[in-house]
Design an enzyme around this catalytic site. Sequence first.
Site, short mmCIF file in Angstrom:
data_model
loop_
_atom_site.label_atom_id
_atom_site.label_comp_id
_atom_site.label_asym_id
_atom_site.label_seq_id
_atom_site.Cartn_x
_atom_site.Cartn_y
_atom_site.Cartn_z
N GLU A 17 67.59 29.29 -25.01
CA GLU A 17 68.56 30.37 -25.23
C GLU A 17 69.05 30.94 -23.90
OE1 GLU A 17 69.95 31.08 -28.00
OE2 GLU A 17 68.57 30.33 -29.49
N TYR A 54 69.52 20.52 -36.96
CA TYR A 54 68.94 21.72 -36.39
C TYR A 54 69.03 22.89 -37.39
CZ TYR A 54 68.61 25.95 -33.59
OH TYR A 54 68.27 27.20 -33.14
N TRP A 102 75.85 26.48 -28.17
CA TRP A 102 74.52 26.00 -28.53
C TRP A 102 74.50 24.48 -28.67
CZ3 TRP A 102 69.87 27.15 -27.73
CH2 TRP A 102 68.83 26.61 -28.48
#
Length: 189
Positions: free
Chosen positions: A43, A21, A51
């Site tokens: 988000e 990522y 995350w």
Amino acid sequence: MKNEDPVRCGWCSASDLYKKYHDEEWGVPVYDDASLFEFLILETFQAGLSWITILNKRENFRNAFDHFDYKKIANYSEDKIEELLHNTGIIRNKLKVKATISNAQAFIKVQEEFGSFSEYIWKFTDGKPIDNNPKTLKDVPATTPLSDAISKDLKKRGFKFVGSTVIYAHMQATGMVNDHIEDCWTRKK
């Protein structure tokens, strides 16, 4: 001779998924409305969580939320909400699920007003990424006056779970700001 990993921002060393990522997506400018919506929703679900938790469930989110088709999501029924709240592959937070629907509706209104969500969001940076050039992770803020302003404007337009911290993370993810640290290999590419 052993292949050494390149130097990366320190937050992404926990897993190969995190590294991928970081290397391929984080900080790369995104101008496509569908991708901007996906990041915005991910988000908002990340608020209060890590995350990596969201990344690990990303494919589940894609499948559960019709590949982030905001036109479909804007019209989700109570039955679909219940289905989502029973889906163990995603974060089952009723407020965040409902916020996703209202955010899809607000997203469409922004598109109608500005031609695209991309036009709207990127106007805050004059269409170009802001390079903060941080030396270390300590130099990377959680919020900025710009993320405060975007958050305030989005809330005024009916978006939910879009506090300044969420918006700054969105700006980082979509390349509106470049917060790769000075020694990170992605700065050299």
